[in-house]
Design an enzyme around this catalytic site. Structure first.
Site, mmCIF file in Angstrom:
data_model
loop_
_atom_site.group_PDB
_atom_site.id
_atom_site.type_symbol
_atom_site.label_atom_id
_atom_site.label_comp_id
_atom_site.label_asym_id
_atom_site.label_seq_id
_atom_site.Cartn_x
_atom_site.Cartn_y
_atom_site.Cartn_z
ATOM 1 N N ASN A 11 0.880 -1.169 0.000
ATOM 2 C CA ASN A 11 0.000 0.000 0.000
ATOM 3 C C ASN A 11 0.919 1.221 0.000
ATOM 4 O O ASN A 11 1.578 1.515 0.997
ATOM 5 C CB ASN A 11 -0.921 0.015 1.226
ATOM 6 C CG ASN A 11 -1.797 1.261 1.265
ATOM 7 O OD1 ASN A 11 -1.341 2.370 1.017
ATOM 8 N ND2 ASN A 11 -3.065 1.077 1.591
ATOM 9 N N GLU A 38 -3.882 1.739 -2.975
ATOM 10 C CA GLU A 38 -4.073 3.145 -2.612
ATOM 11 C C GLU A 38 -3.176 4.046 -3.465
ATOM 12 O O GLU A 38 -2.471 4.917 -2.951
ATOM 13 C CB GLU A 38 -3.845 3.387 -1.106
ATOM 14 C CG GLU A 38 -4.598 4.601 -0.618
ATOM 15 C CD GLU A 38 -4.559 4.797 0.894
ATOM 16 O OE1 GLU A 38 -5.075 5.833 1.331
ATOM 17 O OE2 GLU A 38 -4.034 3.936 1.620
ATOM 18 N N TYR A 112 -7.652 -3.946 -2.505
ATOM 19 C CA TYR A 112 -7.614 -2.893 -1.503
ATOM 20 C C TYR A 112 -8.991 -2.839 -0.850
ATOM 21 O O TYR A 112 -9.933 -2.232 -1.363
ATOM 22 C CB TYR A 112 -7.239 -1.549 -2.137
ATOM 23 C CG TYR A 112 -7.226 -0.389 -1.172
ATOM 24 C CD1 TYR A 112 -6.718 -0.539 0.121
ATOM 25 C CD2 TYR A 112 -7.713 0.858 -1.538
ATOM 26 C CE1 TYR A 112 -6.701 0.516 1.006
ATOM 27 C CE2 TYR A 112 -7.704 1.933 -0.663
ATOM 28 C CZ TYR A 112 -7.188 1.755 0.615
ATOM 29 O OH TYR A 112 -7.175 2.800 1.513
ATOM 30 N N ASP A 156 -3.821 -4.900 0.607
ATOM 31 C CA ASP A 156 -4.196 -4.310 1.882
ATOM 32 C C ASP A 156 -5.639 -4.712 2.143
ATOM 33 O O ASP A 156 -6.567 -4.131 1.573
ATOM 34 C CB ASP A 156 -4.043 -2.789 1.807
ATOM 35 C CG ASP A 156 -4.487 -2.101 3.089
ATOM 36 O OD1 ASP A 156 -4.830 -2.808 4.059
ATOM 37 O OD2 ASP A 156 -4.496 -0.850 3.110
ATOM 38 N N ASN A 158 -6.991 -4.586 5.117
ATOM 39 C CA ASN A 158 -7.478 -3.707 6.181
ATOM 40 C C ASN A 158 -8.099 -4.442 7.355
ATOM 41 O O ASN A 158 -8.946 -3.897 8.071
ATOM 42 C CB ASN A 158 -8.452 -2.665 5.613
ATOM 43 C CG ASN A 158 -7.758 -1.330 5.362
ATOM 44 O OD1 ASN A 158 -7.014 -0.857 6.218
ATOM 45 N ND2 ASN A 158 -7.978 -0.741 4.203
ATOM 46 N N ASP A 259 2.696 4.483 5.275
ATOM 47 C CA ASP A 259 2.550 3.920 6.624
ATOM 48 C C ASP A 259 2.506 2.392 6.593
ATOM 49 O O ASP A 259 2.463 1.748 7.650
ATOM 50 C CB ASP A 259 1.343 4.494 7.368
ATOM 51 C CG ASP A 259 0.088 4.589 6.526
ATOM 52 O OD1 ASP A 259 0.122 4.176 5.340
ATOM 53 O OD2 ASP A 259 -0.943 5.066 7.033
ATOM 54 N N HIS A 260 2.526 1.813 5.390
ATOM 55 C CA HIS A 260 2.607 0.365 5.214
ATOM 56 C C HIS A 260 4.003 -0.028 4.749
ATOM 57 O O HIS A 260 4.658 0.728 4.019
ATOM 58 C CB HIS A 260 1.620 -0.118 4.149
ATOM 59 C CG HIS A 260 0.184 0.061 4.506
ATOM 60 N ND1 HIS A 260 -0.642 -0.990 4.839
ATOM 61 C CD2 HIS A 260 -0.599 1.174 4.554
ATOM 62 C CE1 HIS A 260 -1.862 -0.533 5.082
ATOM 63 N NE2 HIS A 260 -1.862 0.777 4.912
#
Length: 269
Positions: A11, A38, A112, A156, A158, A259-260
């Site tokens: 991501n 993303e 995603y 991702d 989530n 942040d991934h």
């Protein structure tokens, strides 16, 4: 002759903003295939040229302005491209391709999954309701013919499904990504298709395993309050071919990072 295939999922949190670290990853890891999520980029604006210069000439994207978006880029020719619209929302959250492997091909799904907002209650949070509906559609679709063949699902998702996929199981039970309704539904998706959680095949369940660390932490590495939101699943037909998975944690500390962290999966035949 051995066929070795390396797939990375990441991501990237805006591909155009983070092209320097995408290029760094491709240069240092040199994967055969990179799946991005993303991307936040309309298809026409996807930065293909620098990627093609690095040898990734086969690029398929499913993007939209400012939100969501997935892209799969490869050194190997890709076929049978599919972009599925989940829940009829028109969101760019999935792309599937056939990747040459072992004299044939494997089906590679790049997902995603919606994040789900902050309140884990579908009655008051439309984003959370959408996330649950999205996963339910995944569960109902990814079975039978879709998963009886060699297939890989990355992205991702989530959801951090297991106790040691988060820094504190007790403190995150009511936090979106680790609530029981999400983790149980994600397990239904995995089991319905007979998918193997490849990352947990190589990292025991009792060991902590993260792929995401919040931007909010002043020192993310020291705090190490992570979650495993990014996943690699393989179909039963590929069980004997998945040789390793690893998280490139260092990438979380690169300049202007996502942040991934990227997840690397290696297959051999």
């Amino acid at each position: 002759m051995t066929d070795r295939l390396t797939i990375v999922t990441w991501n990237i949190n805006s591909v155009r903003l983070r092209m320097p670290i995408v290029e760094k990853l491709l240069d240092e890891v040199n994967p055969d295939v990179l799946c991005l999520q993303e991307t936040k980029c309309p298809d026409a604006n996807f930065p293909e040229n620098p990627l093609k210069k690095l040898g990734y000439e086969h690029i398929h994207v499913h993007g939209q302005k400012g939100y969501h978006g997935v892209a799969t880029l490869s050194r190997r020719a890709l076929g049978n491209v599919e972009r599925r619209d989940f829940c009829g929302m028109g969101d760019s959250r999935h792309i599937a391709v056939d990747v040459p492997f072992n004299g044939s091909a494997l089906r590679l799904h790049n997902f995603y999954v919606p994040a789900g907002g902050d309140e884990p209650d579908r009655a008051v949070n439309d984003k959370f309701a959408h996330k649950l509906d999205f996963m339910a559609e995944m569960r109902d679709w990814l079975t039978g013919e879709e998963t009886s063949k060699p297939a890989v699902l990355v992205g991702d998702l989530n959801v951090a499904p297991y106790e040691h996929d988060v820094w504190s199981h007790k403190q995150l039970l009511k936090v979106v990504s680790h609530t029981p309704i999400e983790t149980e539904l994600m397990e239904e998706v995995r089991v319905a298709g007979g998918w193997i959680d490849a990352m947990r095949r190589f990292t025991p369940m009792e060991e902590k395993l993260y792929t995401w660390w919040s931007y909010r932490a002043k020192d993310w590495a020291k705090a190490d309050k992570g979650r495993r939101l990014d996943h690699v699943w393989v179909s039963q037909a590929l069980e004997g071919h998945i040789k390793s998975t690893s998280v490139l944690k260092d990438a979380r500390g690169w300049e202007k990072p996502s942040d991934h962290a990227p997840v690397i999966a290696v297959f051999e035949a």
